[in-house]
Each structure stands twice: as structure tokens, then as C-alpha cells.
Motif scaffolding. Structure first.
Motif, PDB file in Angstrom:
ATOM      1  N   HIS A  18       0.802  -1.239  -0.053  1.00 32.63           N
ATOM      2  CA  HIS A  18      -0.029   0.034  -0.047  1.00 32.63           C
ATOM      3  C   HIS A  18       0.984   1.243   0.049  1.00 32.63           C
ATOM      4  CE1 HIS A  18      -2.384   3.100   1.676  1.00 32.63           C
ATOM      5  NE2 HIS A  18      -1.767   3.140   2.972  1.00 32.63           N
ATOM      6  N   ALA A  19       0.086   2.335  -0.890  1.00 32.35           N
ATOM      7  CA  ALA A  19       0.998   3.566  -0.696  1.00 32.35           C
ATOM      8  C   ALA A  19       2.551   3.347  -1.064  1.00 32.35           C
ATOM      9  CB  ALA A  19       0.962   4.494   0.334  1.00 32.35           C
ATOM     10  N   PHE A  20       2.935   2.529  -2.076  1.00 30.88           N
ATOM     11  CA  PHE A  20       4.530   2.203  -2.351  1.00 30.88           C
ATOM     12  C   PHE A  20       5.073   3.532  -2.842  1.00 30.88           C
ATOM     13  CE2 PHE A  20       7.791   0.736  -4.783  1.00 30.88           C
ATOM     14  CZ  PHE A  20       8.476  -0.188  -3.927  1.00 30.88           C
ATOM     15  N   ASN A  21       6.385   3.745  -2.435  1.00 31.89           N
ATOM     16  CA  ASN A  21       7.049   4.869  -2.640  1.00 31.89           C
ATOM     17  C   ASN A  21       8.510   4.301  -2.683  1.00 31.89           C
ATOM     18  OD1 ASN A  21       7.606   7.552  -3.458  1.00 31.89           O
ATOM     19  ND2 ASN A  21       7.482   8.395  -1.493  1.00 31.89           N
ATOM     20  N   GLY A  22       8.850   3.171  -2.893  1.00 30.54           N
ATOM     21  CA  GLY A  22      10.271   2.855  -2.769  1.00 30.54           C
ATOM     22  C   GLY A  22      10.966   2.816  -4.241  1.00 30.54           C
ATOM     23  N   SER A  23      12.058   1.925  -4.152  1.00 31.60           N
ATOM     24  CA  SER A  23      12.911   1.990  -5.489  1.00 31.60           C
ATOM     25  C   SER A  23      12.123   1.041  -6.684  1.00 31.60           C
ATOM     26  CB  SER A  23      14.258   1.556  -5.400  1.00 31.60           C
ATOM     27  OG  SER A  23      14.173   0.195  -4.736  1.00 31.60           O
TER      28      SER A  23
END
Length: 291
Positions: free
Chosen positions: A156-161
Motif C-alpha cells: 500500500h502507498a508504495f514509494n520505494g525503488s
């Protein structure tokens, strides 16, 4: 029924309590056919289940990492009991919202990991996907998933590489995108949305959190009396059909799309062509949904 699925909506939040039925009705009228309602602690398990049944939606049961300070160890046993009790309920679709949060100061990392690992084991035991809270914790979450494999789920709400995104996808996960991708400064997130295959992405509002940029109001403005949110639409740079210029399509094929819409459009195309986020403006924010 055709329509959009909001894969992460906290419909039981206090902000919606005065007119929760009207909020859900407005969302349905705007094209949101189904919502997934994740729980955050034992105290709201019954609430999300009741709302899901009332509106024909789905729900998940779990303990959110931000609620671990007040969670009790025996809550894991109560969660196991609840999952067993509702195992035959078709509206129970996941264990969640669970995960790790290394952004908020003051949280006990060891306690978060204790509840995360315990809930992964329950998801595996009951053969359920998980809904993951991912906040500066992608690598640790992936380590836990490799130790206790589960039946996929949603980051959820992914904001990685990109590498972390690919690792989640390889483990059977979808990546949740929502309001954050509408901010022009979210360059990394927009690059991810364009580079990832469309089938790896699911849409979410995280309502009442993470509003899109056109509904965002600063804390200072809210303190000055301005309502939390606005009703203006995002501007569209093109008034004529422009999807053949879709960067995602060009990158995949090396040529403009020969179709009215690409077979697998990038997120930018989907956002504009179908106006997937319109429910934030036309539906939920129309007197019912205010941030």
C-alpha cells in the motif's frame, strides 16, 4: 458490475462517521464499484466488517504498525480467532493493514516487527493475502516475506525503488498508487508508475488520508480556517485525443499507438483518459468527502 476498485479505504474513520452512507453512495455514483476496507487495530475489526457487509465491499483484519504501542500481545490470538470465525466470509479478503513504519519517530521497531511477523504467520496459516503498510521499510518487509511466504497482497502507498517494486511483484504483490502520484514533485513515484507494467499497479485513495494535489490544503491554511481540501479539477494539458503520444506505449513498442487507446497504457494515460481519480473530486469531495 463494472467500475473502479478502491483497494484501500478507511471508511470507518471518524471523519466519515456523520454521513458514512452518503460518502459511500457518492463514491458509487462516481464509478467506485467496490472498496477494500482495512482494519488498523482490534477495536475496529467489527466496524470494517459491518461496513463491508452493509455496502457490498470487502474488508481485511489486522494490526497497523502505528497502533502497535497500544496493542496487546494477546491481540494476535484474538486476530487468529477472528480469522477462524470469519474464514468462510467471502468479504474477508486479507490480513491488514499490517507492516512496518520507520518514519514516525518514537515507535518501537522490535515491537512492530513482532506484530508483523506474527500476522504474516496468521496470513500463511489462513491462506490469505496481506495489505502492507510500507514506510521507509521496504527491505525489512521483503525480508519478512521471504522468511514467511504468504499468498501475495498489496504494498500500500508504495514509494520505494524500482528494484524494491520488482521484488514485491516477484513475490506476488501489487503496488498501491493513489493521491501521492498526482504531485508534480513526486518524480520518483511517477517514474515508477511509467516503468512498471500496468498489471502490477492497483488504485487506492487511502481515504481520508493522502489526498491528491488538487485537494491538498497546508496545515497553516487549515489553521487559518480554510477547509481541508478543494474542489477544483486538475488541469488537462491536452483537449484533443493525445494518447498516441503516451510515453509508456512508445517505450514498449517504439511507435505511436494505432488504437484509440493503448492496450496497456501507462498510468498517466489511465489517469487522464478514464479520469480514475475523479471520485475524489466529483464524488467523495462533493459535500461528503473533505480532507
Amino acid at each position: 458490475m463494472a467500475g473502479w476498485i478502491d483497494t484501500h479505504c478507511h471508511l470507518d474513520a471518524p471523519e466519515f462517521a456523520p454521513d458514512v452512507d452518503a460518502v459511500r453512495t457518492a463514491a458509487a455514483l462516481a464509478g467506485v464499484a467496490h472498496c477494500v476496507l482495512p482494519a488498523v487495530e482490534r477495536a475496529n475489526w467489527d466496524a470494517v466488517r459491518e461496513l463491508a457487509h452493509r455496502h457490498g465491499d470487502s474488508y481485511a483484519l489486522g494490526i497497523h504498525p502505528l497502533y502497535t504501542p497500544r496493542a496487546r500481545d494477546e491481540d494476535l490470538e484474538h486476530l487468529a480467532d477472528a480469522l477462524q470465525r470469519y474464514q468462510a466470509d467471502p468479504r474477508l479478503v486479507a490480513v491488514g493493514e499490517i507492516g512496518l513504519d520507520y518514519f514516525v519517530p518514537g515507535l518501537d521497531a522490535a515491537r512492530q516487527e513482532h506484530f508483523y511477523a506474527g500476522q504474516l504467520r496468521l496470513a500463511r496459516r489462513f491462506d490469505l493475502p496481506v495489505i502492507l503498510h510500507v514506510r521507509r521499510s521496504a527491505d525489512r518487509l521483503l525480508k519478512g516475506l521471504r522468511a514467511v511466504p504468504v499468498r501475495g497482497g498489496i504494498a500500500h502507498a508504495f514509494n520505494g525503488s524500482l528494484q524494491q517494486a520488482q521484488a514485491f511483484v516477484a513475490l506476488g504483490f501489487k503496488l498501491g498508487f493513489g493521491g501521492a502520484v498526482t504531485y508534480e514533485r513526486a518524480l520518483q513515484l511517477r517514474r515508477l508508475a511509467a516503468e512498471l507494467p500496468a498489471e502490477a499497479i492497483v488504485m487506492e485513495t487511502d481515504a481520508p488520508d493522502i489526498p491528491p494535489h488538487w485537494l491538498y490544503t497546508t496545515a497553516a491554511a487549515r489553521a487559518g480556517g480554510s477547509p481541508r481540501g478543494a474542489t477544483r479539477r486538475p488541469s488537462c494539458r491536452a483537449s484533443a485525443p493525445w494518447w498516441p503520444a503516451c510515453a509508456g506505449w512508445r517505450r514498449r513498442t517504439g511507435r505511436p499507438s494505432p488504437l484509440p487507446m493503448p492496450v496497456r497504457p501507462c498510468l498517466g494515460c489511465r489517469l487522464r483518459i478514464r479520469d480514475v481519480l475523479r471520485h475524489w473530486v466529483d464524488g467523495l469531495s462533493a459535500g461528503s468527502y473533505s480532507f
